[in-house]
Design a protein around this motif. Structure first.
Motif, PDB file in Angstrom:
ATOM      1  N   THR A   1      31.703  72.785  46.953  1.00 26.26           N
ATOM      2  CA  THR A   1      31.502  71.725  47.930  1.00 26.26           C
ATOM      3  C   THR A   1      30.019  71.595  48.228  1.00 26.26           C
ATOM      4  O   THR A   1      29.218  72.450  47.842  1.00 26.26           O
TER       5      THR A   1
ATOM      6  N   PRO B   1      40.638  78.932  45.398  1.00 23.93           N
ATOM      7  CA  PRO B   1      40.765  77.879  46.405  1.00 23.93           C
ATOM      8  C   PRO B   1      42.190  77.761  46.942  1.00 23.93           C
ATOM      9  O   PRO B   1      43.151  78.089  46.257  1.00 23.93           O
TER      10      PRO B   1
ATOM     11  N   ILE C   1      45.210  71.664  55.640  1.00 21.91           N
ATOM     12  CA  ILE C   1      43.925  71.028  55.907  1.00 21.91           C
ATOM     13  C   ILE C   1      43.448  71.362  57.315  1.00 21.91           C
ATOM     14  O   ILE C   1      42.281  71.692  57.523  1.00 21.91           O
TER      15      ILE C   1
ATOM     16  N   ARG D   1      42.750  75.418  57.589  1.00 24.43           N
ATOM     17  CA  ARG D   1      41.629  75.892  56.778  1.00 24.43           C
ATOM     18  C   ARG D   1      40.368  75.064  56.955  1.00 24.43           C
ATOM     19  O   ARG D   1      39.331  75.388  56.400  1.00 24.43           O
ATOM     20  N   ARG D   2      40.505  73.951  57.680  1.00 21.54           N
ATOM     21  CA  ARG D   2      39.375  73.044  57.926  1.00 21.54           C
ATOM     22  C   ARG D   2      38.745  72.540  56.640  1.00 21.54           C
ATOM     23  O   ARG D   2      37.532  72.508  56.489  1.00 21.54           O
ATOM     24  N   HIS D   3      39.605  72.179  55.707  1.00 23.07           N
ATOM     25  CA  HIS D   3      39.162  71.595  54.445  1.00 23.07           C
ATOM     26  C   HIS D   3      39.328  70.083  54.511  1.00 23.07           C
ATOM     27  O   HIS D   3      40.193  69.583  55.224  1.00 23.07           O
ATOM     28  N   ASN D   4      38.525  69.396  53.741  1.00 25.74           N
ATOM     29  CA  ASN D   4      38.664  67.944  53.643  1.00 25.74           C
ATOM     30  C   ASN D   4      39.437  67.537  52.396  1.00 25.74           C
ATOM     31  O   ASN D   4      39.967  66.439  52.331  1.00 25.74           O
ATOM     32  N   ARG D   5      39.463  68.421  51.398  1.00 26.98           N
ATOM     33  CA  ARG D   5      40.127  68.125  50.128  1.00 26.98           C
ATOM     34  C   ARG D   5      40.882  69.362  49.676  1.00 26.98           C
ATOM     35  O   ARG D   5      40.365  70.462  49.761  1.00 26.98           O
ATOM     36  N   LEU D   6      42.085  69.142  49.186  1.00 29.90           N
ATOM     37  CA  LEU D   6      42.881  70.244  48.644  1.00 29.90           C
ATOM     38  C   LEU D   6      43.248  69.943  47.199  1.00 29.90           C
ATOM     39  O   LEU D   6      43.757  68.863  46.903  1.00 29.90           O
TER      40      LEU D   6
ATOM     41  N   THR E   1      43.234  64.338  50.062  1.00 27.96           N
ATOM     42  CA  THR E   1      42.185  64.408  51.073  1.00 27.96           C
ATOM     43  C   THR E   1      42.775  64.332  52.472  1.00 27.96           C
ATOM     44  O   THR E   1      43.927  63.927  52.665  1.00 27.96           O
ATOM     45  N   ARG E   2      41.968  64.678  53.427  1.00 26.45           N
ATOM     46  CA  ARG E   2      42.362  64.579  54.834  1.00 26.45           C
ATOM     47  C   ARG E   2      42.768  63.140  55.159  1.00 26.45           C
ATOM     48  O   ARG E   2      43.769  62.900  55.819  1.00 26.45           O
TER      49      ARG E   2
END
Length: 153
Positions: free
Chosen positions: A50, A104, A120, A123-128, A141-142
């Motif tokens: 990222t 990941p 999301i 884990r505070r992710h924007n994309r998985l 995505t979020r």
């Protein structure tokens, strides 16, 4: 409730562990992405790179060693060295493997959209990365998840 497969972006841009950092940067820039999955030769996600992996901020910019004292010719570190070692490794990285965040968090293509939303948020992710039988098949995505949840209401 829709499944992740119904809302994911198929055929996402990826890089391999052996790709240069320049290749990673080019992929992010050319496709205007905040992150890119790193996949092995079998198509399995082994990491993710990222923008945060590529940028050093604030006090980390100059990669100062943790506080230490010299005692009888040896350096005794007063703080954790692991964080410095990780940042230094990334600062001199030449390949995606050296800069990526390994292992990941992924979501299964047949998972409920709420499961993707939970991952999301937690884990505070924007994309998985989205996997099917362990292989990368897409990215969610979020925004994709939020749109799906809103359209359900």
């Amino acid at each position: 409730m829709p499944k992740v497969a119904e809302i994911m972006e198929r055929d996402p841009v990826t890089v391999t562990p052996e790709d240069s950092v320049e290749t990673v940067l080019r992929a992010l820039r050319d496709h205007e992405l905040p992150g890119v999955p790193v996949v092995n030769e079998g198509g399995r996600p082994v990491g993710i790179v990222t923008e945060a992996d590529l940028v050093m901020v604030d006090e980390e910019e100059d990669l100062r060693l943790p506080l230490h004292i010299d005692l009888f010719g040896a350096q005794i570190f007063l703080g954790p060295v692991k964080r410095f070692e990780e940042r230094f490794r990334k600062a001199i990285a030449a390949t995606a493997e050296e800069i990526m965040t390994a292992n990941p968090i992924t979501v299964d293509a047949d998972a409920d959209v709420r499961e993707a939303a939970r991952l999301i948020a937690e884990r505070r992710h924007n994309r998985l990365p989205v996997v099917e039988h362990g292989r990368l098949v897409g990215v969610v995505t979020r925004l994709d998840v939020l749109e799906a949840l809103v359209s359900e209401e």
